[in-house]
Design a protein around this motif. Sequence first.
Motif, PDB file in Angstrom:
ATOM      1  N   ALA A  69       0.808  -1.225   0.000  1.00  0.00           N
ATOM      2  CA  ALA A  69       0.000   0.000   0.000  1.00  0.00           C
ATOM      3  C   ALA A  69       0.837   1.269   0.000  1.00  0.00           C
ATOM      4  O   ALA A  69       0.289   2.372  -0.130  1.00  0.00           O
ATOM      5  N   GLU A  70       2.161   1.143   0.141  1.00  0.00           N
ATOM      6  CA  GLU A  70       3.039   2.311   0.242  1.00  0.00           C
ATOM      7  C   GLU A  70       4.091   2.268  -0.867  1.00  0.00           C
ATOM      8  O   GLU A  70       5.207   1.803  -0.669  1.00  0.00           O
ATOM      9  N   PRO A  71       3.745   2.749  -2.060  1.00  0.00           N
ATOM     10  CA  PRO A  71       4.683   2.653  -3.193  1.00  0.00           C
ATOM     11  C   PRO A  71       5.971   3.438  -2.994  1.00  0.00           C
ATOM     12  O   PRO A  71       6.972   3.150  -3.654  1.00  0.00           O
ATOM     13  N   ASN A  72       5.985   4.408  -2.079  1.00  0.00           N
ATOM     14  CA  ASN A  72       7.205   5.193  -1.833  1.00  0.00           C
ATOM     15  C   ASN A  72       8.119   4.562  -0.793  1.00  0.00           C
ATOM     16  O   ASN A  72       9.195   5.102  -0.518  1.00  0.00           O
ATOM     17  N   ALA A  73       7.684   3.443  -0.223  1.00  0.00           N
ATOM     18  CA  ALA A  73       8.504   2.768   0.781  1.00  0.00           C
ATOM     19  C   ALA A  73       9.258   1.619   0.130  1.00  0.00           C
ATOM     20  O   ALA A  73       8.707   0.864  -0.666  1.00  0.00           O
ATOM     21  N   GLY A  74      10.522   1.487   0.487  1.00  0.00           N
ATOM     22  CA  GLY A  74      11.299   0.335   0.031  1.00  0.00           C
ATOM     23  C   GLY A  74      11.158  -0.842   0.955  1.00  0.00           C
ATOM     24  O   GLY A  74      11.406  -1.988   0.569  1.00  0.00           O
ATOM     25  N   MET A  75      10.775  -0.557   2.189  1.00  0.00           N
ATOM     26  CA  MET A  75      10.619  -1.584   3.221  1.00  0.00           C
ATOM     27  C   MET A  75       9.399  -1.262   4.075  1.00  0.00           C
ATOM     28  O   MET A  75       8.948  -0.118   4.117  1.00  0.00           O
ATOM     29  N   ALA A  76       8.892  -2.277   4.747  1.00  0.00           N
ATOM     30  CA  ALA A  76       7.872  -2.073   5.774  1.00  0.00           C
ATOM     31  C   ALA A  76       8.223  -2.949   6.961  1.00  0.00           C
ATOM     32  O   ALA A  76       8.880  -3.989   6.824  1.00  0.00           O
ATOM     33  N   THR A  77       7.789  -2.514   8.128  1.00  0.00           N
ATOM     34  CA  THR A  77       8.007  -3.281   9.342  1.00  0.00           C
ATOM     35  C   THR A  77       6.862  -2.985  10.290  1.00  0.00           C
ATOM     36  O   THR A  77       5.909  -2.289   9.930  1.00  0.00           O
ATOM     37  N   LEU A  78       6.926  -3.513  11.506  1.00  0.00           N
ATOM     38  CA  LEU A  78       5.846  -3.354  12.467  1.00  0.00           C
ATOM     39  C   LEU A  78       6.377  -2.828  13.793  1.00  0.00           C
ATOM     40  O   LEU A  78       7.551  -2.997  14.123  1.00  0.00           O
ATOM     41  N   ALA A  79       5.486  -2.212  14.548  1.00  0.00           N
ATOM     42  CA  ALA A  79       5.795  -1.760  15.901  1.00  0.00           C
ATOM     43  C   ALA A  79       4.546  -1.908  16.748  1.00  0.00           C
ATOM     44  O   ALA A  79       3.427  -1.996  16.229  1.00  0.00           O
ATOM     45  N   GLU A  80       4.752  -1.928  18.061  1.00  0.00           N
ATOM     46  CA  GLU A  80       3.624  -2.001  18.983  1.00  0.00           C
ATOM     47  C   GLU A  80       3.769  -0.907  20.029  1.00  0.00           C
ATOM     48  O   GLU A  80       4.892  -0.473  20.336  1.00  0.00           O
ATOM     49  N   PRO A  81       2.652  -0.435  20.581  1.00  0.00           N
ATOM     50  CA  PRO A  81       2.745   0.578  21.634  1.00  0.00           C
ATOM     51  C   PRO A  81       3.500   0.048  22.849  1.00  0.00           C
ATOM     52  O   PRO A  81       3.345  -1.104  23.238  1.00  0.00           O
ATOM     53  N   ILE A  82       4.338   0.905  23.425  1.00  0.00           N
ATOM     54  CA  ILE A  82       5.032   0.565  24.670  1.00  0.00           C
ATOM     55  C   ILE A  82       4.126   0.931  25.844  1.00  0.00           C
ATOM     56  O   ILE A  82       3.627   2.055  25.918  1.00  0.00           O
ATOM     57  N   PRO A  89       8.341  15.369  34.199  1.00  0.00           N
ATOM     58  CA  PRO A  89       8.818  15.493  35.582  1.00  0.00           C
ATOM     59  C   PRO A  89       9.804  14.383  35.903  1.00  0.00           C
ATOM     60  O   PRO A  89       9.846  13.352  35.225  1.00  0.00           O
ATOM     61  N   PRO A  90      10.630  14.570  36.938  1.00  0.00           N
ATOM     62  CA  PRO A  90      11.565  13.514  37.338  1.00  0.00           C
ATOM     63  C   PRO A  90      10.834  12.185  37.562  1.00  0.00           C
ATOM     64  O   PRO A  90       9.777  12.147  38.198  1.00  0.00           O
ATOM     65  N   ASN A  91      11.406  11.128  36.996  1.00  0.00           N
ATOM     66  CA  ASN A  91      10.684   9.853  36.949  1.00  0.00           C
ATOM     67  C   ASN A  91      11.004   8.990  38.165  1.00  0.00           C
ATOM     68  O   ASN A  91      11.645   7.947  38.061  1.00  0.00           O
ATOM     69  N   THR A  92      10.528   9.416  39.299  1.00  0.00           N
ATOM     70  CA  THR A  92      10.780   8.655  40.525  1.00  0.00           C
ATOM     71  C   THR A  92       9.898   7.415  40.614  1.00  0.00           C
ATOM     72  O   THR A  92      10.226   6.462  41.316  1.00  0.00           O
ATOM     73  N   GLN A  93       8.776   7.417  39.900  1.00  0.00           N
ATOM     74  CA  GLN A  93       7.842   6.281  39.955  1.00  0.00           C
ATOM     75  C   GLN A  93       8.093   5.263  38.843  1.00  0.00           C
ATOM     76  O   GLN A  93       7.384   4.278  38.736  1.00  0.00           O
ATOM     77  N   GLN A  94       9.102   5.510  38.008  1.00  0.00           N
ATOM     78  CA  GLN A  94       9.389   4.643  36.858  1.00  0.00           C
ATOM     79  C   GLN A  94       8.127   4.390  36.035  1.00  0.00           C
ATOM     80  O   GLN A  94       7.740   3.252  35.755  1.00  0.00           O
ATOM     81  N   SER A  95       7.494   5.468  35.635  1.00  0.00           N
ATOM     82  CA  SER A  95       6.304   5.387  34.785  1.00  0.00           C
ATOM     83  C   SER A  95       6.583   6.149  33.496  1.00  0.00           C
ATOM     84  O   SER A  95       7.420   7.064  33.464  1.00  0.00           O
ATOM     85  N   LEU A  96       5.911   5.769  32.426  1.00  0.00           N
ATOM     86  CA  LEU A  96       6.101   6.442  31.149  1.00  0.00           C
ATOM     87  C   LEU A  96       5.591   7.876  31.221  1.00  0.00           C
ATOM     88  O   LEU A  96       4.576   8.146  31.870  1.00  0.00           O
ATOM     89  N   PRO A  97       6.270   8.808  30.539  1.00  0.00           N
ATOM     90  CA  PRO A  97       5.698  10.148  30.407  1.00  0.00           C
ATOM     91  C   PRO A  97       4.303  10.058  29.791  1.00  0.00           C
ATOM     92  O   PRO A  97       4.046   9.230  28.915  1.00  0.00           O
ATOM     93  N   GLU A  98       3.426  10.897  30.253  1.00  0.00           N
ATOM     94  CA  GLU A  98       2.026  10.797  29.837  1.00  0.00           C
ATOM     95  C   GLU A  98       1.782  11.475  28.490  1.00  0.00           C
ATOM     96  O   GLU A  98       2.527  12.346  28.061  1.00  0.00           O
ATOM     97  N   ASN A  99       0.693  11.004  27.844  1.00  0.00           N
ATOM     98  CA  ASN A  99       0.156  11.643  26.635  1.00  0.00           C
ATOM     99  C   ASN A  99       1.149  11.681  25.479  1.00  0.00           C
ATOM    100  O   ASN A  99       1.230  12.677  24.745  1.00  0.00           O
ATOM    101  N   PHE A 100       1.904  10.592  25.319  1.00  0.00           N
ATOM    102  CA  PHE A 100       2.799  10.518  24.156  1.00  0.00           C
ATOM    103  C   PHE A 100       2.868   9.072  23.689  1.00  0.00           C
ATOM    104  O   PHE A 100       2.982   8.164  24.518  1.00  0.00           O
ATOM    105  N   PRO A 101       2.805   8.827  22.363  1.00  0.00           N
ATOM    106  CA  PRO A 101       2.863   7.450  21.869  1.00  0.00           C
ATOM    107  C   PRO A 101       4.306   6.970  21.712  1.00  0.00           C
ATOM    108  O   PRO A 101       5.062   7.501  20.909  1.00  0.00           O
ATOM    109  N   PHE A 102       4.681   5.985  22.500  1.00  0.00           N
ATOM    110  CA  PHE A 102       5.990   5.351  22.383  1.00  0.00           C
ATOM    111  C   PHE A 102       5.801   3.992  21.715  1.00  0.00           C
ATOM    112  O   PHE A 102       4.856   3.268  22.033  1.00  0.00           O
ATOM    113  N   TYR A 103       6.738   3.626  20.825  1.00  0.00           N
ATOM    114  CA  TYR A 103       6.582   2.382  20.068  1.00  0.00           C
ATOM    115  C   TYR A 103       7.834   1.517  20.142  1.00  0.00           C
ATOM    116  O   TYR A 103       8.956   2.019  20.007  1.00  0.00           O
ATOM    117  N   ARG A 104       7.608   0.228  20.322  1.00  0.00           N
ATOM    118  CA  ARG A 104       8.682  -0.768  20.258  1.00  0.00           C
ATOM    119  C   ARG A 104       8.674  -1.426  18.891  1.00  0.00           C
ATOM    120  O   ARG A 104       7.640  -1.902  18.418  1.00  0.00           O
TER     121      ARG A 104
END
Length: 256
Positions: free
Chosen positions: A119-132, A169-184
């Motif tokens: 579906a992406e003629p301008n891409a030479g490759m495709a791969t996958l990711a999942e939300p962290i 804020p300083p991550n003393t609780q070892q939690s992800l920053p809020e309201n941002f999409p992180f992907y693995r």
Amino acid sequence: MIDFSVIIPARYASSRLPGKPLLMLAGQPMLAHVYQRACASEAKRVVIATDDERIAEVGVGLGAQVCMTSSTHASGTDRLQEVVSQLDWYADEIVVNVQGDEPQIPPKLINQVAHHLAAEPNAGMATLAEPIQDYATWVNPNAVKVALNAAGMALYFSRAPLPWVRDAPPNTQQSLPENFPFYRHLGLYAYRVHLLNQFVTWPPAPLEMAEQLEQLRALYQGVGIYVGITHQSPPAGIDTWDDYQRVKQALESTSA
């Protein structure tokens, strides 16, 4: 329905777990499980690529098309390129690389990555990711992160936390920053044959060597990599004896 093929690179001489494609899982060699998963996808053909006669013999016994390749390849991508060259596949053929040590790979993910590239003629490759979902994954250097542009194309892959949220804020609780999409990043790739033919002519890129991530060679050369988001996380592959025991137990309990 789209036309695509699957190639399964399978080496015997793994440094951490020699002979792993032939290790038995629920009564079958690991390679058989991978091959059956690939055949359950929409692929029009599945080819096993190996440099070892023992693996080739198992592949032939499965009824698979087997392609013998060089034992000197530095990566699975080089092995894929030799296969498409030997079999003279056309330049726009879509090829999905399914690793020979992923006996639990969901066929739906194989289909998904192939459809994304089609579906992406301008891409030479495709791969996958999942939300962290957790902080530990975000900071784990063994979990590769990816940042995307608005069109879903990869901006960068890194072992470091990506992106770094400066004003969190300083991550003393070892939690992800809020309201941002992180992907693995999930290491499942689809390529067009002409990209494979180019890829093997490029020297390793400085970014690739620093991060030890081969896909950065393509980004360094200006190749577009489309990243599809999935919420179906594939089970981890088998790299070590402990991995093998974990998957063996899981498959044998399922088949019992």
